[in-house]
Design an enzyme around this catalytic site. Structure first.
Site, PDB file in Angstrom:
ATOM      1  N   CYS A  97       0.812  -1.221   0.000  1.00  0.00           N
ATOM      2  CA  CYS A  97       0.000   0.000   0.000  1.00  0.00           C
ATOM      3  C   CYS A  97       0.845   1.271   0.000  1.00  0.00           C
ATOM      4  CB  CYS A  97      -1.016  -0.033   1.130  1.00  0.00           C
ATOM      5  SG  CYS A  97      -2.382   1.112   0.835  1.00  0.00           S
ATOM      6  N   HIS A 200      -3.849  -5.533   2.049  1.00  0.00           N
ATOM      7  CA  HIS A 200      -3.599  -5.539   3.493  1.00  0.00           C
ATOM      8  C   HIS A 200      -4.372  -6.699   4.094  1.00  0.00           C
ATOM      9  CE1 HIS A 200      -2.185  -1.358   4.038  1.00  0.00           C
ATOM     10  NE2 HIS A 200      -3.132  -0.968   3.235  1.00  0.00           N
TER      11      HIS A 200
HETATM   12  N1  GLN Z   1      -1.721   6.912   2.108  1.00  0.00           N
HETATM   13  C1  GLN Z   1      -1.911   6.056   1.004  1.00  0.00           C
HETATM   14  C2  GLN Z   1      -3.230   6.252   0.269  1.00  0.00           C
HETATM   15  O1  GLN Z   1      -4.248   6.536   0.872  1.00  0.00           O
HETATM   16  C3  GLN Z   1      -1.737   4.635   1.445  1.00  0.00           C
HETATM   17  C4  GLN Z   1      -2.726   4.179   2.458  1.00  0.00           C
HETATM   18  C5  GLN Z   1      -2.467   2.833   2.982  1.00  0.00           C
HETATM   19  O2  GLN Z   1      -1.320   2.398   3.148  1.00  0.00           O
HETATM   20  N2  GLN Z   1      -3.544   2.145   3.330  1.00  0.00           N
HETATM   21  O3  GLN Z   1      -3.266   6.088  -0.937  1.00  0.00           O
END
Ligand code: GLN
Length: 247
Positions: A97, A200
């Site tokens: 992510c 995730h």
């Molecule tokens: N901050 C990033 C986004 O929203 C990644 C978020 C995350 O790792 N869940 O795209």
């Protein structure tokens, strides 16, 4: 003394750890221990250099935009060259992510451009209206050394839309869910030993086969040489994640 040891470097484990991404490390540790393999976990936080030759797998979990900004500056200043050197000698690099976003060229949030380390040819843009791609997701992946395509199942929640450049290939094909940008049908990235994904959940406890693929690849063990484990619970977790995604 264990015959072989998986040496993992977790990058910013305190800042880049949403959705229990830390569980990925626990999964690798257990699967090593159950097989009599050693497991060595080194954390590299803000300002700390990494040794490109001292680890088999470099791991970067997911983070909020705020934490990602902090990490991005530091990653570029103190770890970029080492990670390029590590990937060049074939060490595995896994970004989840926020992690995949930082492995690319940059992450654009309106007028702001958060730098990445340019390890893979991709860039990410946050949707101008702030909308997020959220939900259960399943992708089909084809990885070297396996007898055919497999399914990875997990959960995604990102505001960023990731676009692959011509030098990058996706990790997988979206079966259900949004993937990199909600449109292309592509999910994640794979370039040699570098892998990025939005999944995730955490990823590895729901996909034990993939944890073993990473383990076998990192230790350069041939396919089928890892001792089988009783994966009744892990298989149930995988089946539940697939059901949640509708696959
Ligand atoms: N901050 C990033 C986004 O929203 C990644 C978020 C995350 O790792 N869940 O795209």
């Amino acid at each position: 003394m264990a015959e072989r040891t998986l040496r993992v470097c977790a990058l910013y484990p305190d800042l880049m750890n949403i959705y229990a991404d830390r569980g990925n490390m626990l999964m690798l540790e257990r699967r090593c221990a159950w097989r009599g393999l050693g497991f060595e976990l080194t954390a590299a936080g803000l300002g700390e250099p990494v040794d490109p030759d001292a680890h088999d797998l470099f791991y970067l979990g997911g983070g909020q935009d705020r934490d990602q900004r902090l990490v991005a500056e530091d990653l570029v200043a103190t770890k970029r060259d080492a990670l390029h050197a590590a990937a060049a000698r074939g060490a595995l690099v896994l970004g989840i992510c926020g992690g995949i976003q930082l492995l690319g060229h940059h992450y654009e949030l309106g007028a702001e451009r958060v730098p990445g380390i340019g390890l893979v040819d991709l860039h990410t843009v946050r949707a101008p209206d702030g909308s997020r791609l959220i939900g259960n997701v399943a992708i089909e992946v084809d990885l070297p050394g396996l007898d055919g395509p497999r399914v990875l199942a997990g959960f995604e929640n990102h505001g960023g839309r990731t676009h692959l450049g011509p030098a990058a290939a996706p990790l997988g094909r979206v079966l259900r869910g949004h993937g990199n940008d909600g449109r292309s049908g592509q999910e994640g990235v794979r370039h040699g030993s570098i892998i990025g994904t939005y999944l995730h959940g955490p990823l590895l406890p729901k996909n034990a086969w993939f944890a073993d693929w990473l383990l076998g690849t990192a230790l350069e063990l041939g396919a089928g040489t890892l001792a089988p484990l009783d994966d009744a619970l892990e298989d149930a977790a995988h089946a539940a994640a697939r059901r949640a995604a509708g696959v």
